[in-house]
Write a protein that holds these residues in place. Structure first.
Motif, PDB file in Angstrom:
ATOM      1  N   TRP A 138      50.323  14.648  60.614  1.00 15.02           N
ATOM      2  CA  TRP A 138      51.156  13.884  61.116  1.00 15.02           C
ATOM      3  C   TRP A 138      52.213  14.418  62.072  1.00 15.02           C
ATOM      4  N   TRP A 188      58.585   2.676  49.657  1.00 18.54           N
ATOM      5  CA  TRP A 188      59.158   3.994  50.096  1.00 18.54           C
ATOM      6  C   TRP A 188      60.505   3.891  49.647  1.00 18.54           C
ATOM      7  N   GLY A 209      58.432   9.833  60.333  1.00 18.80           N
ATOM      8  CA  GLY A 209      57.548   9.421  59.515  1.00 18.80           C
ATOM      9  C   GLY A 209      57.548   9.292  58.249  1.00 18.80           C
ATOM     10  N   TYR A 210      57.000   8.314  57.552  1.00 16.70           N
ATOM     11  CA  TYR A 210      57.477   7.649  56.139  1.00 16.70           C
ATOM     12  C   TYR A 210      56.046   7.898  55.630  1.00 16.70           C
ATOM     13  N   GLY A 211      55.735   9.043  54.670  1.00 19.84           N
ATOM     14  CA  GLY A 211      54.570   9.096  53.892  1.00 19.84           C
ATOM     15  C   GLY A 211      54.739   8.342  52.580  1.00 19.84           C
ATOM     16  N   LEU A 229      51.428  14.588  55.908  1.00 18.96           N
ATOM     17  CA  LEU A 229      52.771  14.882  56.566  1.00 18.96           C
ATOM     18  C   LEU A 229      52.355  15.904  57.566  1.00 18.96           C
ATOM     19  N   LYS A 253      49.160   7.798  53.580  1.00 22.02           N
ATOM     20  CA  LYS A 253      49.548   7.198  54.917  1.00 22.02           C
ATOM     21  C   LYS A 253      50.730   7.431  55.281  1.00 22.02           C
ATOM     22  N   VAL A 254      50.895   7.897  56.647  1.00 19.43           N
ATOM     23  CA  VAL A 254      52.319   8.018  57.096  1.00 19.43           C
ATOM     24  C   VAL A 254      52.685   7.286  58.055  1.00 19.43           C
ATOM     25  N   ARG A 300      59.602  12.198  53.437  1.00 16.17           N
ATOM     26  CA  ARG A 300      60.230  11.633  54.920  1.00 16.17           C
ATOM     27  C   ARG A 300      59.877  13.173  55.798  1.00 16.17           C
TER      28      ARG A 300
END
Length: 255
Positions: A205, A131, A155-157, A202, A122-123, A170
């Protein structure tokens, strides 16, 4: 047209320092020592003064903030030749590598392989504790690092297995670019396709948020990462290098 100069500016915006000051078209950057990109002068374009004077300004800016004077300059560019002519040296002590390849991906049509096992990818809109733990290396967990990594639209994958963070990445959006950084897979989970799956998430996203191209920066010596990104459709665009002054040649003129 995506020139090396315009792409370097986009990458700099995706990795924002705590302090940034213009020097003509150059950018003086400081982030309390976290990463070379955020603590060097981006020597792109015309500094608005002779290069020797510009390098003196780079030195003064760095000395005022307690960091090593350093310039990031496109390989074999007129600016690099001018920096070399002033007696600056390759920053070979830069721990992540002083020679860097900039890779681009023109579209997101290449599909990543799904991970093996029951992994969840998930992102997130906000960084999770896992993370942070996997992203930041030893000694890197500082307020400056957290500010740089959360700057801009990011966005933080995260890939998890049974609640354990197995891989992170990232992604930052700048115009229509997705800037990829800090891809890391925990040692216990490597060689299972997690990096490819996370990059696929990512990319999706980024596309959902209007990006149609991706860019990332990899040390030239990181053969494993270069092979991974080549398999995902990334290709070399240009290279840059870090340069530092010769010992004793860049004393603080403000003292």
């Amino acid at each position: 047209m995506n020139t090396p100069e315009t792409l370097e500016i986009a990458c700099s915006r995706a990795w924002p320092p705590l302090v940034e000051e213009p020097l003509g078209n150059w950018r003086l950057r400081w982030a309390d020592g976290f990463t070379g990109r955020a603590n060097s002068a981006l020597a792109v374009g015309d500094p608005g003064r002779p290069v020797p004077d510009a390098l003196r300004a780079v030195c003064d800016f760095a000395h005022d903030r307690g960091i090593q004077p350093m310039v990031q300059v496109i390989r074999d560019s007129p600016n690099e030749l001018a920096v070399v002519a002033e007696g600056w040296f390759p920053a070979t002590r830069h721990h992540r590598g002083h020679e860097v390849v900039v890779l681009t991906k023109p579209s997101f049509h290449v599909k990543a392989r799904p991970p093996g096992g029951s992994f969840h990818v998930k992102v997130h809109d906000e960084p999770t504790p896992g993370w942070w733990e996997l992203t930041l290396g030893p000694g890197e967990d500082t307020p400056a690092a957290r500010t740089v990594l959360t700057g801009g639209k990011v966005g933080y994958g995260v890939t998890t297995l049974d609640g354990v963070t197995a891989a992170v990445v990232r992604g930052a959006l700048v115009d229509r670019w997705l800037h990829v950084g800090r891809l890391e897979v925990a040692p216990a989970f490597r060689r299972r396709g997690l990096a490819s799956a996370l990059m696929g998430a990512l990319h999706a996203w980024g596309a959902e948020h209007g990006a149609d191209q991706a860019v990332l920066q990899v040390a030239e010596g990181n053969s494993g990462a270069l092979a991974l990104y080549a398999g995902l459709g990334y290709a070399p665009h240009h290279r840059y290098r870090y340069w530092v002054p010769a010992p004793g040649s860049c004393e603080d003129s403000t003292s």
